[in-house]
Design an enzyme around this catalytic site. Structure first.
Site, PDB file in Angstrom:
ATOM      1  N   LYS A  40       0.838  -1.209   0.000  1.00  0.00           N
ATOM      2  CA  LYS A  40       0.000   0.000   0.000  1.00  0.00           C
ATOM      3  C   LYS A  40       0.873   1.259   0.000  1.00  0.00           C
ATOM      4  CE  LYS A  40      -0.604  -0.534   5.008  1.00  0.00           C
ATOM      5  NZ  LYS A  40      -1.485  -1.121   6.030  1.00  0.00           N
ATOM      6  N   ARG A 140     -11.409  -0.851  14.032  1.00  0.00           N
ATOM      7  CA  ARG A 140     -11.336  -0.160  12.741  1.00  0.00           C
ATOM      8  C   ARG A 140     -12.381  -0.718  11.791  1.00  0.00           C
ATOM      9  NH1 ARG A 140      -5.465   0.352   9.941  1.00  0.00           N
ATOM     10  NH2 ARG A 140      -5.750  -1.878   9.581  1.00  0.00           N
ATOM     11  N   MET A 317       9.542  25.292   1.137  1.00  0.00           N
ATOM     12  CA  MET A 317       8.771  24.331   0.359  1.00  0.00           C
ATOM     13  C   MET A 317       9.678  23.439  -0.502  1.00  0.00           C
ATOM     14  SD  MET A 317       5.670  24.904  -2.374  1.00  0.00           S
ATOM     15  CE  MET A 317       4.507  25.658  -1.281  1.00  0.00           C
TER      16      MET A 317
HETATM   17  C1  LIG Z   1      -0.852  -1.970   6.784  1.00  0.00           C
HETATM   18  C2  LIG Z   1      -1.377  -3.284   7.235  1.00  0.00           C
HETATM   19  C3  LIG Z   1      -0.513  -4.360   7.418  1.00  0.00           C
HETATM   20  C4  LIG Z   1       0.990  -4.240   7.327  1.00  0.00           C
HETATM   21  O1  LIG Z   1       1.457  -3.697   8.536  1.00  0.00           O
HETATM   22  P1  LIG Z   1       3.002  -3.687   8.884  1.00  0.00           P
HETATM   23  O2  LIG Z   1       3.014  -3.189  10.286  1.00  0.00           O
HETATM   24  O3  LIG Z   1       3.639  -2.735   7.946  1.00  0.00           O
HETATM   25  O4  LIG Z   1       3.486  -5.069   8.738  1.00  0.00           O
HETATM   26  C5  LIG Z   1      -1.054  -5.597   7.709  1.00  0.00           C
HETATM   27  N1  LIG Z   1      -2.395  -5.742   7.835  1.00  0.00           N
HETATM   28  C6  LIG Z   1      -3.253  -4.726   7.701  1.00  0.00           C
HETATM   29  C7  LIG Z   1      -4.707  -4.975   7.858  1.00  0.00           C
HETATM   30  C8  LIG Z   1      -2.778  -3.453   7.410  1.00  0.00           C
HETATM   31  O5  LIG Z   1      -3.639  -2.448   7.288  1.00  0.00           O
END
Ligand SMILES: *Cc1c(COP(=O)(O)O)cnc(C)c1O
Length: 374
Positions: A40, A140, A317
């Protein structure tokens, strides 16, 4: 967005470091468990497509992203591995996800009804793979109670013609903490919820990086491996004991764009917040907060020729100024993150300085900064 391909300022991404990190993670994962790399936010700023290429060579079995667009980008680049969107996608987008063989996360029964209706419009669509999120204490997304989950699974079953129940998962809020009391509570909630799941799907997953490094969990067969792909410790400095070494992949360098001497009493930068108390050499660096280098970095030291040089005056900036111990030629390398001589500046040093975590620092680096792969 215009990328600064010609200016001397770049994030240098070490591909071997990423390869080693993924390879180590794969080797520390049991044979029944698949490592999915979390890509991501453009691979935590490192370049999602480039990281995906390295990760697949190093033995990753799939990818996770936050939003559907990120998954589509990977499909367009030709990746055929399973891809899971971790956030909630609008149910009207179910056909687009299905068409591209992208798995979606669900958190509610209503969502399934709406998505099933959207899927019914085109009977030639492949089935949509669903991962059911369980809220065991992250607060969440996800089903919270066994009753809610049972209803959700029944609805999934009802719409077997359009959905595949591919996965079920939860996310821990404190896996990166030394205190594991809350983790244990979440794990117990997870087991309670899983008790109502009669037929386990292909993937059961609970581990982010921190969980994979520091916790023992049973019954899961997939890991969502994020931050340590990039060589960073998910706990920052809280837990230093690691099952294997991590190799930070990112270096941030720039060339001095201008060097001058200023007389005692002269000021530097917006607000004239810095005044030289003696004659000084000042270097200008062509990086600013528009590149995701935080304005709060004033006072932090970067490295020139192995020596710490403080940022003087406010970060602008597109540029910031540093105090040099002597005159250096324009073009001299400034190490913002990385090694210079015997010294090193880490992502965690930047994070600590502005009171945040390494994740935020690397995600904030702007698109305008050129990524150079070595
Ligand atoms: C971002 C995320 C991860 C990865 O987390 P890390 O701490 O970078 O390993 C895993 N699972 C979910 C649901 C996430 O949102």
């Amino acid at each position: 967005m215009t990328v600064g391909t010609l200016r001397n300022a770049q994030l240098v991404i070490n591909q071997q470091a990423i390869f080693n990190n993924v390879k180590n993670a794969v080797q520390h994962t049991d044979d029944q468990t698949d490592l999915f790399i979390v890509l991501k936010a453009n691979g935590y700023g490192h370049g999602a497509i480039q990281v995906a290429r390295i990760a697949e060579k190093a033995g990753a079995k799939g990818f996770c992203v936050a939003i559907l667009e990120e998954a589509l980008e990977l499909r367009e680049a030709g990746f055929n591995e399973p891809i899971l969107v971790l956030g909630i996608t609008d149910p009207t987008l179910a056909p687009l996800a299905a068409e591209n063989h992208i798995a979606l996360t669900i958190s509610a029964t209503d969502w399934l009804e709406e998505a099933a209706a959207a899927m019914a419009v085109d009977p030639r669509l492949p089935k949509l793979a669903i991962h059911v999120a369980l809220d065991t204490g992250m607060g969440r997304i996800g089903f919270q109670t066994p009753a809610e989950l049972t209803a959700g699974l029944e609805t999934l079953q009802t719409h077997q013609d359009v959905f595949i129940f591919e996965g079920i998962f939860t996310h821990f809020a404190t896996a990166d903490s030394k205190d594991d009391a809350y983790f244990k509570k979440q794990y117990a909630n997870f087991q309670e919820l899983m008790a109502v799941v009669a037929h386990k799907p292909r993937y059961v997953h609970v581990a982010n990086t921190a969980t994979s490094l520091w916790h023992h969990v049973c019954g899961a067969n997939m890991v969502r491996y994020g931050i340590s792909t990039y060589g960073l410790n998910p706990s920052g400095r809280e837990i230093t004991k690691l099952p294997y070494d991590l190799h930070p992949a990112l270096t941030f360098t720039a060339g001095l764009s201008y060097v001058k001497k200023i007389a005692k009493g002269k000021s530097v930068g917006y607000g004239a917040t810095y005044t030289a108390d003696e004659d000084q050499w000042i270097g200008t660096v062509p990086v600013g907060y528009a590149d995701g280098f935080p304005r709060k970095m004033q006072g932090f030291s970067v490295l020139v020729d192995g020596q710490p040089c403080p940022i003087v005056g406010r970060v602008c900036m597109d540029q910031f100024m540093i105090r040099l111990p002597k005159s250096y030629a324009a073009g001299t390398t400034v190490t913002i993150i990385g090694k210079s001589g015997d010294r090193q500046v880490t992502v965690d040093d930047l994070a600590d300085y502005i009171g945040t975590i390494n994740y935020e620092v690397i995600c904030e680096f702007g698109e305008r900064l050129r990524r150079k792969y070595v």
